[in-house]
Design a protein around this motif. Structure first.
Motif, PDB file in Angstrom:
ATOM      1  N   LEU A 212      11.808  -0.145  -6.822  1.00  0.00           N
ATOM      2  CA  LEU A 212      10.580  -0.412  -7.560  1.00  0.00           C
ATOM      3  C   LEU A 212      10.660   0.045  -9.007  1.00  0.00           C
ATOM      4  N   GLU A 213      11.819   0.587  -9.384  1.00  0.00           N
ATOM      5  CA  GLU A 213      12.040   1.085 -10.743  1.00  0.00           C
ATOM      6  C   GLU A 213      11.003   2.143 -11.096  1.00  0.00           C
ATOM      7  N   ALA A 214      10.850   3.097 -10.175  1.00  0.00           N
ATOM      8  CA  ALA A 214       9.899   4.191 -10.343  1.00  0.00           C
ATOM      9  C   ALA A 214      10.516   5.470  -9.790  1.00  0.00           C
ATOM     10  N   ARG A 215       9.945   6.598 -10.154  1.00  0.00           N
ATOM     11  CA  ARG A 215      10.383   7.874  -9.600  1.00  0.00           C
ATOM     12  C   ARG A 215       9.516   8.180  -8.392  1.00  0.00           C
ATOM     13  N   ALA A 216      10.138   8.325  -7.230  1.00  0.00           N
ATOM     14  CA  ALA A 216       9.393   8.445  -5.978  1.00  0.00           C
ATOM     15  C   ALA A 216       9.284   9.898  -5.530  1.00  0.00           C
ATOM     16  N   GLU A 217       8.121  10.216  -4.970  1.00  0.00           N
ATOM     17  CA  GLU A 217       7.856  11.530  -4.394  1.00  0.00           C
ATOM     18  C   GLU A 217       7.474  11.351  -2.934  1.00  0.00           C
ATOM     19  N   LEU A 218       8.073  12.132  -2.049  1.00  0.00           N
ATOM     20  CA  LEU A 218       7.795  12.053  -0.613  1.00  0.00           C
ATOM     21  C   LEU A 218       6.694  13.025  -0.221  1.00  0.00           C
ATOM     22  N   VAL A 219       5.715  12.506   0.530  1.00  0.00           N
ATOM     23  CA  VAL A 219       4.697  13.329   1.163  1.00  0.00           C
ATOM     24  C   VAL A 219       4.716  12.987   2.652  1.00  0.00           C
ATOM     25  N   VAL A 220       4.904  13.980   3.502  1.00  0.00           N
ATOM     26  CA  VAL A 220       4.866  13.768   4.945  1.00  0.00           C
ATOM     27  C   VAL A 220       3.480  14.131   5.438  1.00  0.00           C
ATOM     28  N   GLY A 221       2.795  13.153   5.992  1.00  0.00           N
ATOM     29  CA  GLY A 221       1.425  13.397   6.454  1.00  0.00           C
ATOM     30  C   GLY A 221       0.784  12.129   6.940  1.00  0.00           C
ATOM     31  N   GLU A 222      -0.483  12.193   7.247  1.00  0.00           N
ATOM     32  CA  GLU A 222      -1.202  11.047   7.799  1.00  0.00           C
ATOM     33  C   GLU A 222      -1.380   9.961   6.749  1.00  0.00           C
ATOM     34  N   VAL A 223      -1.102   8.734   7.152  1.00  0.00           N
ATOM     35  CA  VAL A 223      -1.380   7.561   6.304  1.00  0.00           C
ATOM     36  C   VAL A 223      -2.817   7.149   6.610  1.00  0.00           C
ATOM     37  N   LYS A 224      -3.685   7.279   5.613  1.00  0.00           N
ATOM     38  CA  LYS A 224      -5.105   7.077   5.854  1.00  0.00           C
ATOM     39  C   LYS A 224      -5.595   5.682   5.510  1.00  0.00           C
ATOM     40  N   VAL A 225      -4.747   4.862   4.893  1.00  0.00           N
ATOM     41  CA  VAL A 225      -5.166   3.501   4.577  1.00  0.00           C
ATOM     42  C   VAL A 225      -4.969   2.608   5.785  1.00  0.00           C
ATOM     43  N   GLY A 226      -5.710   1.506   5.820  1.00  0.00           N
ATOM     44  CA  GLY A 226      -5.631   0.590   6.946  1.00  0.00           C
ATOM     45  C   GLY A 226      -4.496  -0.401   6.789  1.00  0.00           C
ATOM     46  N   PRO A 227      -4.402  -1.382   7.697  1.00  0.00           N
ATOM     47  CA  PRO A 227      -3.350  -2.377   7.632  1.00  0.00           C
ATOM     48  C   PRO A 227      -3.443  -3.238   6.379  1.00  0.00           C
ATOM     49  N   HIS A 228      -2.283  -3.581   5.845  1.00  0.00           N
ATOM     50  CA  HIS A 228      -2.186  -4.471   4.695  1.00  0.00           C
ATOM     51  C   HIS A 228      -2.998  -3.933   3.518  1.00  0.00           C
ATOM     52  N   ALA A 229      -2.927  -2.599   3.304  1.00  0.00           N
ATOM     53  CA  ALA A 229      -3.682  -1.976   2.214  1.00  0.00           C
ATOM     54  C   ALA A 229      -2.841  -1.878   0.953  1.00  0.00           C
TER      55      ALA A 229
ATOM     56  N   GLY B  42      -3.560  -5.082  16.311  1.00  0.00           N
ATOM     57  CA  GLY B  42      -3.906  -5.998  17.389  1.00  0.00           C
ATOM     58  C   GLY B  42      -2.700  -6.680  17.985  1.00  0.00           C
ATOM     59  N   GLY B  43      -1.574  -5.976  18.039  1.00  0.00           N
ATOM     60  CA  GLY B  43      -0.334  -6.538  18.558  1.00  0.00           C
ATOM     61  C   GLY B  43       0.474  -7.306  17.540  1.00  0.00           C
ATOM     62  N   GLN B  44      -0.042  -7.460  16.313  1.00  0.00           N
ATOM     63  CA  GLN B  44       0.645  -8.227  15.274  1.00  0.00           C
ATOM     64  C   GLN B  44       1.491  -7.301  14.415  1.00  0.00           C
ATOM     65  N   ALA B  45       2.756  -7.657  14.247  1.00  0.00           N
ATOM     66  CA  ALA B  45       3.663  -6.853  13.431  1.00  0.00           C
ATOM     67  C   ALA B  45       3.556  -7.258  11.966  1.00  0.00           C
ATOM     68  N   GLY B  46       3.904  -6.328  11.095  1.00  0.00           N
ATOM     69  CA  GLY B  46       4.010  -6.623   9.676  1.00  0.00           C
ATOM     70  C   GLY B  46       2.887  -6.096   8.824  1.00  0.00           C
ATOM     71  N   ASN B  47       1.771  -5.723   9.432  1.00  0.00           N
ATOM     72  CA  ASN B  47       0.628  -5.295   8.638  1.00  0.00           C
ATOM     73  C   ASN B  47       0.741  -3.853   8.153  1.00  0.00           C
TER      74      ASN B  47
END
Length: 399
Positions: free
Chosen positions: A382-399, A325-330
């Motif tokens: 984050l002190e974790a082992r990260a894996e990259l997936v390129v694709g659609e982000v299906k979660v909503g804002p601030h999820a 809705g025009g708000q940044a950061g979510n």
């Protein structure tokens, strides 16, 4: 570098990114508080997001380093900042922030007359908060008991509707206690937040521009002027309207502040893509080209929330996809050459985290490599082992 009074977006974007360690990570010995100060505070509504904000601007810092600065070294504090949001601030800069935030005119109370605090009552509560938190950490329930004992039963009346509950009357000024420098967050006690007195309230500090301030110097020739120049150094060129939006302050008040600072020669007018805007006096050197590189910025990163004009920072499809809705950061955002070019999300399971990135532009081979490096860096923070997936982000804002 060029020196000019006519500034285009690419140059402004490059300088902002450079000053906030987004064109390249800081050297390994840079203190956590210095990184946070360059951002004008790290948003900490979600503490893990603040840890990522700080970490991705460096080559070595992790969430453990941010927590050590916050709870052990006390070089950072977690408190209430602009708009009542929770922020990490350098402890030594608290007097500057307190002086500036308490100078902002307050609007009318949003509460009905039988709920709101009078200014006399608010002053009593603020004094009681400071007394109750001296040399201790208290939960909200414990603070209520202390404040009622120091003021009267009216302070504890549960009259404030909030999240299907009713809060005690005194909590109307919780954020104002943070602004006044008499309250900050302490370490959690289990799942409950605690509050305490800041470690350096009333100290004297210095800004990155060499200026000094003292607690209570709120005029444009004191802390407030220093605060505006610091803001312009980080996010300028900017207009009074941009500054007011960032602070949730009255636009007319911000305009008056800028006019007084301009008359005193403390800020200078420039042409920012055809718009009258301002920088700190003499601070007119800008890079010759746009910023380069790929960055992943988390929820509520200071760079995207304060950056204006918003339509230039979120060009094209990013304006619809990466804003709420025009708000940044979510949404966490993918930054490509200084502008938002996608969104991302990370899901952690044990020592692994999956980072899904949805680019909104076609990435070059170099940018794809940089994206992989950024995902790896997020994992390190984050002190974790990260894996990259390129694709659609299906979660909503601030999820």
């Amino acid at each position: 570098m060029t020196t000019t009074s006519m500034i285009m977006w690419d140059a402004a974007s490059a300088r902002r990114a450079e000053r906030q360690f987004l064109t390249g990570p800081t050297w390994s010995g840079t203190p956590v508080a210095e990184v946070v100060g360059a951002m004008m505070g790290a948003h900490a509504q979600v503490l893990s997001a603040a840890e990522v904000s700080v970490g991705v601007r460096t080559s070595t810092l992790t969430r453990a380093d941010v927590r050590a600065a916050l709870w052990d070294e006390r070089s950072l504090i977690k408190t209430y900042g602009p708009r009542g949001t929770v922020r990490l601030l350098p402890a030594g800069e608290l007097p500057l922030w307190s002086a500036a935030l308490t100078a902002i005119p307050s609007g009318p109370s949003p509460f009905p007359p039988d709920v709101r605090l009078s200014e006399e009552q608010a002053a009593q509560v603020l004094a009681a908060i400071g007394e109750a938190l001296e040399d201790t950490c208290l939960t909200l329930d414990e603070m209520t008991e202390e404040i009622v004992a120091l003021t009267g039963p009216w302070a504890g009346d549960r009259v404030m509707p909030a999240f299907q509950d009713m809060w005690p009357r005194w909590r109307q000024v919780l954020h104002r206690a943070g602004w006044a420098g008499t309250l900050c967050f302490g370490p959690n006690r289990g799942r409950k937040a605690t509050y305490t007195r800041p470690p350096v309230a009333g100290a004297v500090g210095g800004g990155t521009d060499g200026a000094t301030w003292t607690d209570g110097a709120t005029g444009t020739d004191g802390a407030l002027g220093t605060f505006v120049r610091r803001y312009l150094g980080a996010y300028g060129p900017a207009t009074p309207q941009h500054f007011a939006k960032w602070l949730a302050a009255p636009t007319g008040w911000a305009g008056t502040v800028f006019r007084e600072l301009a008359a005193a020669g403390d800020i200078g007018e420039v042409d920012f893509e055809g718009t009258r805007a301002w920088v700190a006096a003499g601070d007119t050197e800008f890079p010759d080209g746009p910023p380069r590189g790929v960055r992943l910025l988390p929820y509520f990163d200071a760079y995207v929330i304060a950056g204006q004009p918003r339509e230039r920072l979120f060009p094209g499809a990013a304006y619809e996809r990466a804003l709420a809705g025009g708000q940044a950061g979510n949404y966490p955002v993918l930054l490509v050459d200084g502008v938002v070019a996608g969104v991302w999300h990370q899901r952690r399971q044990g020592r692994r985290t999956t980072v899904t990135v949805e680019p909104l532009v076609r990435l070059t081979a170099r940018q794809e490599r940089e994206l992989g490096e950024q995902v790896e860096r997020v994992g390190e923070v984050l002190e974790a082992r990260a894996e990259l997936v390129v694709g659609e982000v299906k979660v909503g804002p601030h999820a």
